[in-house]
Design a protein around this motif. Structure first.
Motif, short mmCIF file in Angstrom:
data_model
loop_
_atom_site.label_atom_id
_atom_site.label_comp_id
_atom_site.label_asym_id
_atom_site.label_seq_id
_atom_site.Cartn_x
_atom_site.Cartn_y
_atom_site.Cartn_z
N SER A 160 -43.35 -36.21 -1.67
CA SER A 160 -44.01 -36.87 -0.13
C SER A 160 -43.40 -38.09 -0.01
O SER A 160 -43.15 -39.14 -0.82
CB SER A 160 -45.23 -36.92 -0.48
N PRO A 161 -43.98 -38.33 1.45
CA PRO A 161 -43.46 -39.86 2.23
C PRO A 161 -44.01 -41.27 1.88
O PRO A 161 -44.59 -40.90 0.75
CB PRO A 161 -43.48 -39.43 3.98
N ALA A 162 -43.01 -41.66 2.33
CA ALA A 162 -43.81 -43.02 1.92
C ALA A 162 -44.75 -43.37 2.08
O ALA A 162 -44.70 -43.85 3.31
CB ALA A 162 -42.67 -44.20 1.75
N PRO A 163 -45.61 -44.09 1.92
CA PRO A 163 -47.16 -44.14 2.98
C PRO A 163 -47.60 -45.68 3.29
O PRO A 163 -47.54 -45.52 4.62
CB PRO A 163 -48.13 -44.61 1.18
N THR A 164 -46.34 -46.76 2.89
CA THR A 164 -46.35 -47.63 4.00
C THR A 164 -45.01 -48.26 4.04
O THR A 164 -44.50 -48.38 2.59
CB THR A 164 -47.28 -49.20 3.44
N PRO A 165 -44.33 -48.14 4.65
CA PRO A 165 -42.88 -48.67 4.54
C PRO A 165 -42.88 -50.27 4.71
O PRO A 165 -43.88 -51.66 5.16
CB PRO A 165 -41.65 -48.48 6.19
N ARG A 166 -41.69 -50.57 3.80
CA ARG A 166 -41.85 -51.96 2.92
C ARG A 166 -40.14 -52.41 3.69
O ARG A 166 -39.46 -51.81 3.33
CB ARG A 166 -42.52 -52.40 2.09
N PRO A 167 -39.62 -53.70 3.63
CA PRO A 167 -38.60 -54.43 3.74
C PRO A 167 -38.44 -54.23 2.38
O PRO A 167 -38.53 -54.14 1.52
CB PRO A 167 -38.90 -55.59 4.52
N GLY A 168 -36.72 -53.60 2.28
CA GLY A 168 -36.07 -53.31 1.29
C GLY A 168 -36.44 -51.75 0.86
O GLY A 168 -35.40 -51.36 0.52
N ASP A 169 -37.33 -50.90 1.72
CA ASP A 169 -37.24 -49.44 1.47
C ASP A 169 -36.49 -48.51 2.19
O ASP A 169 -35.83 -49.09 2.92
CB ASP A 169 -38.17 -49.00 1.92
#
Length: 105
Positions: free
Chosen positions: A3-12
């Motif tokens: 599954s895709p990452a739900p919320t992108p965060r810096p460093g992902d």
């Protein structure tokens, strides 16, 4: 498929599910509402990416380039080239223009 990452965060670190494109999230909007996609397919965390790359396709994302959305709230750094355009929330990302250096006069 992962599954895709739900919320992108810096460093992902994200990878294309069907190709070789890999990116790092440099800046992300608060409460990111859209999915980061490559070639119309949501990107997955890099550690969950499939090992088989798509071969013989022209690169859509170029290594070393930074990509931003129209509102300049999302910024990605491409760490591996691959086919397919990068999009966020269905909108295409564009290459970020380099900053102008000050004059040396």
């Amino acid at each position: 498929m992962a599954s895709p990452a739900p919320t992108p965060r810096p460093g992902d670190q994200l990878a294309a599910a069907t190709g070789t494109t890999r990116v790092i999230v440099i800046r992300a909007p608060e409460g990111g509402a859209g999915a980061i996609e490559c070639g119309g397919v949501p990107m997955v965390p890099a550690r969950q990416a499939p090992a088989a790359p798509a071969a013989g396709e022209a690169p859509g994302a170029l290594i070393g380039k930074r990509y931003v959305d129209a509102a300049d709230t999302l910024e990605l750094l491409c760490t591996a080239s691959g086919a397919g355009p990068l999009t966020y929330g269905g909108q295409p990302l564009t290459v970020k223009a380099p900053k102008a250096l000050p004059a040396s006069d």
